[in-house]
Write an enzyme that holds these catalytic residues in place. Structure first.
Site, PDB file in Angstrom:
ATOM      1  CG  ASP A  30      -1.960   1.067   1.218  1.00 30.19           C
ATOM      2  OD1 ASP A  30      -1.602   2.258   1.057  1.00 30.19           O
ATOM      3  OD2 ASP A  30      -3.141   0.734   1.376  1.00 30.19           O
ATOM      4  CD  GLN A  94     -14.862  -0.785  -1.444  1.00 29.30           C
ATOM      5  OE1 GLN A  94     -15.997  -1.032  -1.051  1.00 29.30           O
ATOM      6  NE2 GLN A  94     -14.338  -1.371  -2.504  1.00 29.30           N
ATOM      7  CG  HIS A 100      -8.548  -2.943  -1.349  1.00 36.18           C
ATOM      8  ND1 HIS A 100      -9.623  -2.277  -1.895  1.00 36.18           N
ATOM      9  CD2 HIS A 100      -8.097  -2.157  -0.348  1.00 36.18           C
ATOM     10  CE1 HIS A 100      -9.808  -1.128  -1.256  1.00 36.18           C
ATOM     11  NE2 HIS A 100      -8.900  -1.048  -0.304  1.00 36.18           N
TER      12      HIS A 100
END
Length: 141
Positions: A30, A94, A100
């Site tokens: 990330d 989200q 994910h």
């Protein structure tokens, strides 16, 4: 999906720091790195969120999670734990609408990551909890 940032990452149109890939999933760091090693696991098939999964896609994605989690643990011996988070819909935080799963390594209180679960146990009687459970049970097929 044409405008999906994760689809573009999977298709190598946008660079990423890949940690794992097979025919079904792609895992990469990330860019926010909430903690060192913060990894996203995404299905290669574009789906909006968990509500779009069928049984096979769930198997494809969630059977890879332990393998990647163990790799994080081996890579970072000081890791003390791991949060596995899946946010679905905007109200649940989200922000990218390609499903994910976040794998967030934990290094102790100094890693500056926290979660808060409110305690509303006093709001429900045992009878109300039983009714809630029955309502959900009726919907599970």
């Amino acid at each position: 999906m044409e405008d999906c940032v994760f689809c573009k990452i999977i298709n190598q149109e946008i660079p990423s720091h890949k940690v794992y890939e097979d025919e079904k999933v792609y895992a990469f760091l990330d860019m926010t790195q909430v903690t060192k090693g913060h990894t996203l696991v995404v299905p290669k098939k574009h789906v909006h969120d968990i509500f779009d999964y069928d049984e096979q896609l769930a198997t494809d994605v969630f059977t890879r999670i332990p393998k990647i989690a163990k790799a994080l643990e081996a890579a970072f011996p000081k890791m003390q734990g791991l949060n596995i988070i899946n946010n679905n819909k905007e109200i649940a935080y989200q922000s990218v609408f390609h499903s994910h799963v976040h794998l967030i390594p934990r290094y102790g209180k100094e890693d500056d990551f926290s979660m808060h679960f409110g305690d509303h146990s006093d709001n429900y009687t045992q009878e109300e909890l039983s009714e809630i459970a029955k309502k959900i049970q009726k919907q599970v097929s």
